[in-house]
Each structure stands twice: as C-alpha cells, then as structure tokens.
Motif scaffolding. Structure first.
Motif, PDB file in Angstrom:
ATOM      1  N   ASP A 170      -6.839  59.741  81.193  1.00 10.98           N
ATOM      2  CA  ASP A 170      -7.257  61.142  81.233  1.00 10.98           C
ATOM      3  C   ASP A 170      -7.080  61.798  79.861  1.00 10.98           C
ATOM      4  OD1 ASP A 170      -7.826  63.636  83.115  1.00 10.98           O
ATOM      5  OD2 ASP A 170      -6.251  64.221  81.696  1.00 10.98           O
ATOM      6  N   ASP A 230      -7.820  65.549  78.369  1.00 12.36           N
ATOM      7  CA  ASP A 230      -8.262  66.939  78.569  1.00 12.36           C
ATOM      8  C   ASP A 230      -9.090  67.112  79.828  1.00 12.36           C
ATOM      9  OD1 ASP A 230      -7.031  67.594  76.154  1.00 12.36           O
ATOM     10  OD2 ASP A 230      -8.831  67.116  75.009  1.00 12.36           O
ATOM     11  N   GLY A 231      -8.627  66.511  80.924  1.00  5.09           N
ATOM     12  CA  GLY A 231      -9.314  66.707  82.199  1.00  5.09           C
ATOM     13  C   GLY A 231     -10.501  65.791  82.441  1.00  5.09           C
ATOM     14  N   MET A 232     -10.793  64.903  81.502  1.00  9.32           N
ATOM     15  CA  MET A 232     -11.874  63.934  81.676  1.00  9.32           C
ATOM     16  C   MET A 232     -11.323  62.539  81.386  1.00  9.32           C
ATOM     17  SD  MET A 232     -15.038  65.808  79.677  1.00  9.32           S
ATOM     18  CE  MET A 232     -16.205  64.500  80.075  1.00  9.32           C
ATOM     19  N   THR A 233     -11.875  61.535  82.052  1.00  9.82           N
ATOM     20  CA  THR A 233     -11.476  60.172  81.725  1.00  9.82           C
ATOM     21  C   THR A 233     -12.148  59.761  80.419  1.00  9.82           C
ATOM     22  OG1 THR A 233     -13.325  59.141  82.900  1.00  9.82           O
ATOM     23  CG2 THR A 233     -11.295  59.569  84.162  1.00  9.82           C
TER      24      THR A 233
END
Length: 292
Positions: free
Chosen positions: A114, A116-119
């Motif tokens: 992860d 910043d909230g994204m993979t």
C-alpha cells in the motif's frame, strides 16, 4: 458465483489492476474475463486494459543505496522514449524506495504494498493510463552488507544497465569501478568456485570432443582440455577477467591492491530475455570507461 484466485490473477495479469478491483469486476460480470476487462475499461481503466497484451521490453533499471541496504530494480515500458519521461522516472524512483523500505519477498508481494491508499499495482496501472504505454515492474533484488563491506553502484545510459557490487573492504570509488567493469563485460560468476559442477562437466565434454575432432593425439588431449577450460573460466568469472581500466591486472588484483575483495554483484540490463530489439552495450560501456 464464486470467483477463483486463478481468475483474479488472470485478470490482474491482463489489466494491471489491483486484486480487489479485479475481483469486483469479475463478480459484476459473473466471472467472464472479457466482460470484466470491458467493465474495467468502462470504469476508468481503459488504457491499462487495452495495452495489457503489448510487449513491454524497454524501460529502465535503477538502484537506490541507503546505509547498509540497496535495491536494484527493472521497470519496463513499450518504448525507450518513455524512459526519459519525468512521470515514468518518478514512478521508478517511488517503486525502488518503496521496495527498499518494505522489503517484499517477490514481485507479487511488491505489487500488493500500500502506497498512499493505493497498491503498487494500482499505482503502475494509473501511470499506464497517464503515460499511455503498458508499464510493468519486472524484477528487483534487495542487497544488504555489513559495516566492513562497501557498495559500488553504476548506471549506464540513464539506466539501460545498472550494477550493484559488494566488496569486503576497499572504498566506494573502487567498488564503483568494479561495478563499471561488470556492466561492460557481463561476467556470470564472481569466482570459479561458484561455477556449477554440471556446467564444468558439460564444458569439459564439449572441449574434449573439439580436441578429438581436431585429430590431436590422445596423450595431449587432457592437457589441451585443462588449458581451454582455464581460459573458459577466466572469461566467465569476474575475479579472473582482465580489468577494463587496466587489462594488465585482473579484477581480483585490482580489488586486492585497494584492500578489497569482491563478494557479489547484481547486473540488470533492460529487457534481458524479453522479446525486443537486440542491442549490445558492452563495447560502448568499455569505450566510456576508457575515457575516464
């Protein structure tokens, strides 16, 4: 209907989207892969999906060294032009630093990290959409050393080739010179004791046949094989190779006179083993080194 892990992986491989997005798309279309791709395209992943079947064999390699840890990675794109793109460079740097800090076990684990909230997988897919070419994290290696050891790192042509070496003792300048040599000559091993017995046996068999086919007397064939085997080993083993900056000494002699010993190296060249335009950079690296 139940969605299998195999279906999720297939859709991820084809589109570059994250695991949850892949599963959501498959659930929405009852497991139909083609319809799932359309679903993702309709929901903002069009470019990533369209480009999933293209060959990404260009791109760049990069290394990051921080204290006693280093990472070397290869990120691929469809054209070498993209390697000069600032957005692509920023993505590669993000991937390298993320991998170095998180130390994932393999590429699959790296893609699931992860950020910043994204993979990482979603970050790559997002960059694919923005840049307009299929992008992929192909491989990476994390290296560690002790306080008494030294990293050497060298990048050629803005990342076409990258090398990281580890030397016992020496200093960064010496370790970097060894890395430059590795970039130029592309050895297979550090020393002879790393060569696999089966490889030696195979080479000896080939050399024996060569000698016999040349009609050499049986009593001198063994001596010929020994000499030729030594030559072969000196060509593939880093320690035995004539040092590019001074061919009068071997790499091991160069390291030793600078209070060092080569322990290991990792060499990445963009697109090795992938279907791509074939280019050999060894000669060019050697020319550049001799200018120094």
């Amino acid at each position: 209907m139940a969605i299998s892990a195999k279906q999720v992986k297939e859709l991820r491989d084809k589109t570059g989207v994250g695991m949850m997005d892949a599963k959501k798309a498959l659930v929405a279309v009852d497991g139909d892969i083609d319809k799932a791709i359309d679903y993702l395209r309709e929901n903002g992943m069009a470019k990533a999906a369209k480009k999933s079947d293209r060959i990404a064999a260009e791109g760049t390699t990069e290394f990051v060294v921080e204290g006693n840890k280093a990472v070397i990675i290869e990120v691929n794109a469809e054209t070498d032009f993209v390697a000069k793109n600032d957005k692509f460079k920023a993505l590669v740097d993000l991937l390298a630093r993320t991998i170095l800090s998180q130390e994932p076990a393999d590429v699959e684990a790296a893609l699931a990290i992860d950020v910043d909230g994204m993979t990482v997988s979603e970050k790559i897919a997002e960059a694919t959409t923005v840049i307009g070419e299929k992008l992929s994290l192909r491989r990476f290696e994390i290296l560690t050393k002790s306080d008494s050891q030294t990293f050497g790192a060298y990048s050629h042509m803005g990342g076409r080739i990258s090398v990281v070496t580890i030397l016992e003792g020496a200093n960064e300048a010496v370790a970097k010179d060894v890395a430059m040599h590795v970039a130029a000559i592309n050895p297979s091993y550090v020393s002879r004791d790393q060569v696999k017995p089966e490889e030696l046996a195979h080479e000896k068999e080939v050399l024996t046949e060569q000698a016999l086919n040349e009609g050499k007397p049986a009593n001198i064939v063994e001596k010929m094989i020994t000499g030729r085997l030594n030559k072969y080993l000196s060509e593939i083993c880093l320690n035995d190779q004539p040092f590019v900056k001074n061919p009068d000494q071997t790499v091991s002699q160069f390291a030793k006179e600078n209070n060092g010993e080569v322990l290991s190296f990792i060499r990445y060249e963009v697109g090795e083993g992938l279907e791509k335009r074939q280019e050999n950079f060894a000669e060019e690296v050697q020319r550049e080194m001799r200018k120094d």
